[in-house]
Design an enzyme around this catalytic site. Structure first.
Site, PDB file in Angstrom:
ATOM      1  N   ASP A   1      36.404  12.859 -39.053  1.00 37.42           N
ATOM      2  CA  ASP A   1      36.312  11.543 -39.697  1.00 37.42           C
ATOM      3  C   ASP A   1      34.883  11.014 -39.619  1.00 37.42           C
ATOM      4  OD1 ASP A   1      38.987  11.398 -40.369  1.00 37.42           O
ATOM      5  OD2 ASP A   1      39.551  10.656 -38.386  1.00 37.42           O
TER       6      ASP A   1
ATOM      7  N   ASN B   1      36.775  20.154 -33.559  1.00 37.83           N
ATOM      8  CA  ASN B   1      38.137  19.933 -33.054  1.00 37.83           C
ATOM      9  C   ASN B   1      38.832  21.263 -32.824  1.00 37.83           C
ATOM     10  OD1 ASN B   1      39.395  20.741 -35.616  1.00 37.83           O
ATOM     11  ND2 ASN B   1      38.359  18.909 -36.382  1.00 37.83           N
TER      12      ASN B   1
ATOM     13  N   LYS C   1      46.237   6.845 -49.750  1.00 33.82           N
ATOM     14  CA  LYS C   1      45.387   7.898 -50.342  1.00 33.82           C
ATOM     15  C   LYS C   1      45.804   8.207 -51.778  1.00 33.82           C
ATOM     16  CE  LYS C   1      43.784   9.821 -46.123  1.00 33.82           C
ATOM     17  NZ  LYS C   1      42.808  10.741 -45.595  1.00 33.82           N
TER      18      LYS C   1
ATOM     19  N   LYS D   1      16.308  20.554 -30.271  1.00 31.59           N
ATOM     20  CA  LYS D   1      17.338  20.438 -29.231  1.00 31.59           C
ATOM     21  C   LYS D   1      17.052  19.202 -28.363  1.00 31.59           C
ATOM     22  CE  LYS D   1      19.428  22.875 -25.458  1.00 31.59           C
ATOM     23  NZ  LYS D   1      19.029  23.614 -24.290  1.00 31.59           N
TER      24      LYS D   1
END
Ligand SMILES: Cc1cc2nc3c(=O)[nH]c(=O)nc-3n(C[C@H](O)[C@H](O)[C@H](O)COP(=O)(O)O)c2cc1C
Length: 400
Positions: free
Chosen positions: A279, A210, A341, A289
Site C-alpha cells: 500500500d 510481504n 473499488k 546504502k
C-alpha cells in the site's frame, strides 16, 4: 496441452501381469506435473517391486490396510481425502469385481469406497477374460457409478494371445487423467493475473515487502489455462514454480506492476488482482546504502497507486476481480471493498485462521459479487482456484 500440475494422484496397482508397466505410469503422470502415491494390492506385488515404485514415486508405497504406522500417518481415510484422482492401472478382473460389490478387504478397495475423488479404471487382462459377460457387466456397472474406464488396447498379450485386453499405454493413461481437468469454459478469453509481493526500495540493498508466495495466483493461472484461456501473468516476488504456458512479465515494485498492468489491460476479458501489492512505498529511495548512524531511524512512506481501483475506473475495462485478506468483519469488509473499488467480484481470505491463506498450501475463501456470497470450503489452493474460475466463468461469461 493439458497437464496435471499440483494434482494429487493415487495409483492403484493390482494383480495383472501389466503391473510391470506401473513405474512408467508413475513417470508419465509426474511428467505432467502430478504428485503420485502408490497403493499395491497383494496381486500387484507379485508383478512389480515395491522398491521400483517407491524410488520412482519418491513416496512410500502403501500396501497394507492393517499397517499401524501408516494408520497413524497417511492412513486409508487420509489417502482417500488426499487424492484428486485415483487411477487403478492395471485393474485386474478380481479388483474390478471387488469394486462392483463394494468390498473393503484390502487397502485399495477400502480407499476407493472412502474417497470423493474421481476414479479411473484401466483394465488389463487376457482377451477372453475381458470379453466375458461378467467383465462386461462389471465395467458397465462401474461406468454407471461415474467411474471412468480407460479402454484397453488390442494386440499381442503376455500369454501369447492376440486380442483386446492389453493395458492402455502409460502416456495415454496420463493424458486421460489430465483431460479430466481440462475444459473450454474460458476458451477464447484473455486473462490477466497479478501475483506475488512487491518490493519497495529503501536503498540499493533494502526494501519493504510481504510474505506473499504467489501460490494462489499461480494456482489461478493453472486453472485459467486448463479452462482454455490465454493467460498473462504479472509476477512480483514469488516462491513457486512459474506456469510455463502463460505469458510472463516480471516486476519488482508496485509502480512497475501498475505500469505493466496498464500496458496489457486493453485486450483482457478478465483481470484478477491477486498480488500482495504494498500500500505504501518509501517517499524517497536513497541512492547509496544508508549508514547506521543512530539507534533508530524513521522512513517516511507515501501511498502507492491502487492498481485494482485504477483498472476498475477505466472507461472500457475487463471483468475485475480482487482479493481481500481480512482478519475481522470479513464479509462486511469485503462487501465494502467491492463497492469502493467498483469491481465485479471479491475473493475473501480470512488471514486470521492458521493453515490457510498467505504462504500456506491450502485456502478457504468466500466469493462475493453484487448478488452472491458463496463459501468455497477449505481445500488445496489448486482446487480452490478451479472452483473460483468455474464460478467466475458461470457468472460472467456463460452466455457470451
Ligand atoms: C502369471 C499370472 C498372470 C496374471 N495376469 C492377470 C492379468 O493380466 N489380469 C488379471 O485380471 N488377472 C491376472 N492374473 C490373476 C490375478 O493375479 C488374480 O486374480 C489376483 O487374485 C488378483 O488380485 P488383486 O486384484 O487383489 O490384485 C494373473 C495371475 C497369474 C498367476
Amino acid at each position: 496441452m493439458s497437464d496435471l500440475t499440483n494434482k494429487r494422484i493415487v495409483l492403484g496397482v493390482s494383480g495383472s501381469i501389466a503391473a510391470y508397466k506401473s513405474p512408467d505410469i508413475v513417470r508419465r503422470l509426474q511428467d505432467l506435473g502430478a504428485e503420485v502415491r502408490v497403493i499395491v494390492t497383494n496381486g500387484g506385488r507379485e508383478f512389480v517391486s515395491e522398491r521400483s515404485l517407491q524410488t520412482i514415486s519418491k513416496n512410500k508405497v502403501h500396501d497394507n490396510l492393517w499397517d499401524k504406522e501408516a494408520e497413524l500417518a497417511m492412513g486409508h481415510i487420509e489417502l482417500a481425502k488426499w487424492a484428486d484422482v485415483i487411477i487403478i492401472a492395471p485393474a485386474s478382473a478380481n479388483t474390478i469385481a471387488k469394486l462392483c460389490h463394494g468390498r473393503a478387504d484390502d487397502l485399495l478397495s477400502t480407499v476407493i469406497l472412502a474417497t470423493e475423488a474421481k476414479i479411473m479404471i484401466a483394465p488389463a487382462m487376457n482377451q477372453h477374460m475381458f470379453a466375458s459377460s461378467a467383465m462386461k457387466d462389471n465395467l458397465q456397472l462401474l461406468r454407471k457409478r461415474g467411474m471412468l474406464i480407460i479402454e484397453p488396447g488390442f494386440g499381442e498379450q503376455a500369454c501369447g494371445d492376440i486380442g483386446e485386453g492389453r493395458l492402455a499405454e502409460p502416456s495415454e493413461i496420463a493424458k486421460q487423467a489430465a483431460d479430466l481437468f481440462t475444459s473450454s469454459v474460458l476458451s477464447g478469453k484473455n486473462i490477466l493475473i497479478t501475483l506475488g509481493g512487491t518490493k519497495e526500495s529503501i536503498d540499493p540493498v533494502r526494501f519493504i515487502s510481504n510474505h506473499s508466495s504467489g501460490k494462489m495466483g499461480m494456482a489461478l493461472a493453472h486453472a485459467c489455462i486448463q479452462a482454455g484461456a490465454k493467460t498473462t501473468l504479472i509476477v512480483g516476488s514469488i516462491s513457486v514454480n512459474i506456469e510455463k504456458r502463460a505469458e510472463i512479465i516480471h516486476v519488482v515494485s508496485a509502480d512497475d506492476m501498475y505500469k505493466a498492468v496498464m500496458k496489457k489491460i486493453k485486450s483482457q476479458d478478465l483481470f484478477i488482482s491477486c498480488a500482495a501489492v504494498a500500500d505504501f512505498k518509501p517517499k524517497t529511495t536513497n541512492k547509496h546504502k544508508i549508514k547506521k548512524t543512530d539507534h533508530s531511524m524513521t522512513i517516511k512512506l507515501t501511498e502507492n497507486k491502487d492498481i485494482l481501483a485504477s483498472v476498475c475506473q477505466l472507461e472500457t475495462r475487463p471483468i475485475c476481480v480482487g482479493f481481500a485478506a481480512e482478519t475481522e468483519n470479513h464479509i462486511e469488509n469485503a462487501k465494502i471493498k467491492l463497492k469502493n473499488k467498483m469491481c465485479d467480484a471479491i475473493v475473501l481470505n480470512d488471514v486470521s485462521k492458521t493453515g490457510i491463506g498467505l504462504n500456506s498450501n491450502d485456502n478457504e475463501v468466500h466469493l462475493i459479487t453484487k448478488n452472491l456470497s458463496e463459501k468455497i470450503e477449505k481445500n488445496t489452493k489448486q482446487i480452490i482456484a478451479e472452483k473460483i474460475i468455474d464460478k467466475l466463468a458461470n457468472n460472467f461469461f456463460q452466455s457470451s
